[in-house]
Each structure stands twice: as structure tokens, then as C-alpha cells.
Design a protein around this motif. Structure first.
Motif, PDB file in Angstrom:
ATOM      1  N   LEU A 298      -0.422  26.685 -31.955  1.00  0.00           N
ATOM      2  CA  LEU A 298       0.630  25.667 -32.296  1.00  0.00           C
ATOM      3  C   LEU A 298       1.701  25.528 -31.530  1.00  0.00           C
ATOM      4  O   LEU A 298       2.589  24.511 -31.117  1.00  0.00           O
ATOM      5  CB  LEU A 298       0.936  25.752 -33.804  1.00  0.00           C
ATOM      6  CG  LEU A 298       0.053  25.246 -35.022  1.00  0.00           C
ATOM      7  CD1 LEU A 298       0.453  25.619 -36.305  1.00  0.00           C
ATOM      8  CD2 LEU A 298       0.049  23.841 -34.887  1.00  0.00           C
TER       9      LEU A 298
ATOM     10  N   ALA B   6       2.965  22.576 -29.091  1.00  0.00           N
ATOM     11  CA  ALA B   6       4.355  22.155 -29.271  1.00  0.00           C
ATOM     12  C   ALA B   6       4.902  22.027 -28.065  1.00  0.00           C
ATOM     13  O   ALA B   6       5.783  21.099 -27.677  1.00  0.00           O
ATOM     14  CB  ALA B   6       5.042  23.041 -30.207  1.00  0.00           C
TER      15      ALA B   6
ATOM     16  N   ALA C 220       6.351  18.745 -26.114  1.00  0.00           N
ATOM     17  CA  ALA C 220       7.741  18.892 -25.663  1.00  0.00           C
ATOM     18  C   ALA C 220       8.060  18.490 -24.328  1.00  0.00           C
ATOM     19  O   ALA C 220       8.807  17.853 -23.907  1.00  0.00           O
ATOM     20  CB  ALA C 220       8.505  20.253 -25.892  1.00  0.00           C
TER      21      ALA C 220
ATOM     22  N   THR D 166      12.868  21.097 -26.867  1.00  0.00           N
ATOM     23  CA  THR D 166      11.672  21.908 -27.363  1.00  0.00           C
ATOM     24  C   THR D 166      11.786  22.834 -28.455  1.00  0.00           C
ATOM     25  O   THR D 166      10.887  23.103 -29.064  1.00  0.00           O
ATOM     26  CB  THR D 166      11.537  22.729 -25.833  1.00  0.00           C
ATOM     27  OG1 THR D 166      11.390  22.066 -24.818  1.00  0.00           O
ATOM     28  CG2 THR D 166      10.121  23.653 -26.053  1.00  0.00           C
TER      29      THR D 166
ATOM     30  N   VAL E 198      10.815  20.599 -31.383  1.00  0.00           N
ATOM     31  CA  VAL E 198       9.527  20.379 -31.480  1.00  0.00           C
ATOM     32  C   VAL E 198       8.547  21.702 -32.130  1.00  0.00           C
ATOM     33  O   VAL E 198       7.891  21.722 -32.817  1.00  0.00           O
ATOM     34  CB  VAL E 198       8.589  20.116 -30.186  1.00  0.00           C
ATOM     35  CG1 VAL E 198       7.162  19.816 -30.231  1.00  0.00           C
ATOM     36  CG2 VAL E 198       9.226  18.665 -29.677  1.00  0.00           C
ATOM     37  N   LEU E 199       9.166  22.876 -31.475  1.00  0.00           N
ATOM     38  CA  LEU E 199       8.632  24.008 -32.045  1.00  0.00           C
ATOM     39  C   LEU E 199       8.969  24.366 -33.704  1.00  0.00           C
ATOM     40  O   LEU E 199       8.216  24.824 -34.242  1.00  0.00           O
ATOM     41  CB  LEU E 199       9.391  25.321 -31.117  1.00  0.00           C
ATOM     42  CG  LEU E 199       8.666  25.504 -29.813  1.00  0.00           C
ATOM     43  CD1 LEU E 199       9.424  26.677 -29.162  1.00  0.00           C
ATOM     44  CD2 LEU E 199       7.241  26.062 -29.893  1.00  0.00           C
TER      45      LEU E 199
ATOM     46  N   PHE F  18       6.317  21.958 -35.509  1.00  0.00           N
ATOM     47  CA  PHE F  18       4.881  22.357 -35.576  1.00  0.00           C
ATOM     48  C   PHE F  18       4.547  23.894 -36.151  1.00  0.00           C
ATOM     49  O   PHE F  18       3.496  24.113 -36.737  1.00  0.00           O
ATOM     50  CB  PHE F  18       4.370  21.960 -34.232  1.00  0.00           C
ATOM     51  CG  PHE F  18       4.238  20.473 -34.008  1.00  0.00           C
ATOM     52  CD1 PHE F  18       3.064  19.799 -34.559  1.00  0.00           C
ATOM     53  CD2 PHE F  18       5.049  19.879 -33.627  1.00  0.00           C
ATOM     54  CE1 PHE F  18       2.866  18.551 -34.498  1.00  0.00           C
ATOM     55  CE2 PHE F  18       4.864  18.462 -33.065  1.00  0.00           C
ATOM     56  CZ  PHE F  18       3.855  17.804 -33.812  1.00  0.00           C
ATOM     57  N   THR F  19       5.083  24.966 -35.532  1.00  0.00           N
ATOM     58  CA  THR F  19       4.764  26.193 -35.808  1.00  0.00           C
ATOM     59  C   THR F  19       4.914  26.391 -37.299  1.00  0.00           C
ATOM     60  O   THR F  19       4.089  27.560 -37.799  1.00  0.00           O
ATOM     61  CB  THR F  19       5.800  27.192 -34.970  1.00  0.00           C
ATOM     62  OG1 THR F  19       7.145  26.914 -35.185  1.00  0.00           O
ATOM     63  CG2 THR F  19       5.301  26.951 -33.603  1.00  0.00           C
TER      64      THR F  19
ATOM     65  N   SER G  86       7.927  31.890 -30.144  1.00  0.00           N
ATOM     66  CA  SER G  86       8.577  30.761 -29.895  1.00  0.00           C
ATOM     67  C   SER G  86      10.056  30.990 -29.033  1.00  0.00           C
ATOM     68  O   SER G  86      10.400  30.467 -28.164  1.00  0.00           O
ATOM     69  CB  SER G  86       8.977  30.166 -31.245  1.00  0.00           C
ATOM     70  OG  SER G  86       7.964  29.384 -31.812  1.00  0.00           O
TER      71      SER G  86
END
Length: 252
Positions: free
Chosen positions: A27, A31, A35, A53, A56-57, A60-61, A111
Motif C-alpha cells: 500500500l 501510494a 504521489a 506524498t 497520499v501515504l 492509503f496506508t 512510510s
């Protein structure tokens, strides 16, 4: 039993969960791809790209964490860990916080690593402040979203059977993080109560939000309200999960 020992034990427990890594790392990579490839993306070459970025992380994560922590407050009953913890001089609230902190360290690690690598790339190309922006984004944008997803999972896991809790937690996070006008459902996105970092990204880092603000651009105050709101939600979720877990334990 000391709090550092509890954190270390929790770290080891979740570090050994292969399913957690199998779900979260793909994931995170997905992401990162979004990104970079999204039409909204400012690229990886500046601070705006680093913050984007991170957002987006943050979207989704947490899907992986919403499905992975349904037993965060209840696993001790199955392993007998709760009996050992009951002999500790530490308050139960501190013990529960240690579990959450240990799980959070595992969640944020991959991440944060990606953000730091992007920051190092930017620093090499002249954007030295990226080294400071990366941990800041991880702390005020990524961490709240992850902890909210974990809290939702833990609370539902204390109230429902595991499979039901996981499905519900993923659905709740999907409602919080994603929005499309094709579905006529209310959303927190576009306001200061959004949980994917829009108010903080625009108000503090001066980047473009994912969702257009409903009442004009987000300000520094919007970011403060958003962060305080998320801290309150995190506290309520884990407090509720702890109370529900203790209630079930007492009933059993």
C-alpha cells in the motif's frame, strides 16, 4: 514491568506479524506511485511534493492498519499477557498507551523511511529544509491518520467479531479518507475536521489540498483545529476500545 519493556514487547509482537508488512508495504508503494503519477502531483523535487506524498501515504496506508489492529486491546486475554500486566505497578492507562506506542512505531516506520529518502534526494539537489519537513509531515499528517485508523480498528475489534470488525474498520476509514460526488454521502473532507491532513498541509506547509476547501483556503488556525480534533478523536477511540475490552474481560 517498565513502560519501555512494554513498548519493546509490543514492537516485537507487531514486527513479527507478516500479514501487517504484506499489507502495509505494498500500500505504501502504491501510494508512492500515485504521489508521483497523479495529475495533482507536484513531483518529488520540492517541499510541495514531499507534503503531497505524505498525504497520499496518510490516505492509503491506514487501510492496512484499519484491518490489522482489531485485537490491539484484546490480544492479551488470549495470550495471558493481561495477567502479567496486572502485576505491574504501572496504571493500566499507561500500559495501554505503551501498546499503542509500540504499534505506532511499527506502522510509521516504512512510510517515514520513504519520506526521509525523498527528503535526502531533495537535500542533495539543494532543498536542505526537506530534512526537517519529512519528520514534520510524518508527525502531524501521517501519524494522526494512522492512529485514527488503528483506534477505529481497536474499538470495533473490542465490540464485534474479528472479521466483522475488520470489514467495518476499512469501510469507516474509506468514508473518512475518500470522497466522490458520485456517492451522495456526507464527508468531512473540505473542512477543518478532515483526517487526511488537508488543513495542515495548506495552513502550515502552504501546499494545495486534496479536496477543495468548502469555506475558502485553510489557514494556520484551520491546521491547529484539525490537529486538536484528531488528537481528541484518537483519545476517544482508544479510551473506548480500552473500556470495551475491560468490560468484555470482566464479563468473561
Amino acid at each position: 514491568m517498565r513502560i519501555l519493556s512494554l513498548i519493546r514487547i509490543t514492537l516485537l509482537m507487531f514486527y513479527r506479524r507478516k500479514a501487517l508488512w504484506i499489507a502495509s508495504i505494498p500500500l505504501a508503494l502504491f501510494a508512492l506511485f500515485l504521489a508521483y503519477a497523479s495529475p495533482m502531483s507536484p513531483g518529488f523535487s520540492n517541499t510541495n511534493g514531499l507534503v503531497f506524498t505524505g498525504q497520499v501515504l496518510a490516505m492509503f496506508t491506514p487501510l492496512a492498519y484499519a484491518a490489522s489492529f482489531s485485537d490491539l486491546m484484546t490480544a492479551g486475554r488470549r495470550t495471558g499477557m493481561d495477567e502479567l500486566e496486572s502485576t505491574s505497578p504501572l496504571p493500566m492507562g499507561v500500559i495501554s498507551s505503551a501498546h499503542v506506542l509500540g504499534a505506532w512505531v511499527i506502522c510509521i516506520s516504512s512510510s517515514l523511511l520513504f519520506l526521509v529518502l525523498i527528503a535526502i534526494y531533495q537535500a542533495i539537489h539543494g532543498n536542505g529544509k526537506a530534512i526537517l519537513v519529512a519528520p514534520a509531515v510524518a508527525l502531524v499528517i501521517l501519524s494522526p491518520s494512522m492512529l485514527i485508523a488503528m483506534g477505529i480498528s481497536a474499538l470495533l475489534g473490542a465490540l464485534f467479531p474479528t472479521i466483522v470488525a475488520r470489514i467495518l474498520a476499512v469501510l469507516v476509514w474509506a468514508w473518512l479518507a475518500f470522497y466522490t460526488p458520485l456517492l451522495p454521502v456526507p464527508t468531512l473532507n473540505g473542512g477543518p475536521l478532515a483526517v487526511i491532513g488537508d488543513p495542515i498541509a495548506q495552513g502550515w506547509f502552504h501546499t494545495n489540498p486534496m479536496y477543495m476547501p468548502a469555506n475558502g483556503p485553510f489557514t494556520v488556525q484551520s491546521g491547529v483545529i484539525s490537529l486538536l480534533w484528531q488528537v481528541c478523536i484518537i483519545f476517544l477511540l482508544f479510551t473506548g476500545a480500552n473500556i470495551a475490552s475491560n468490560h468484555i474481560k470482566a464479563r468473561v
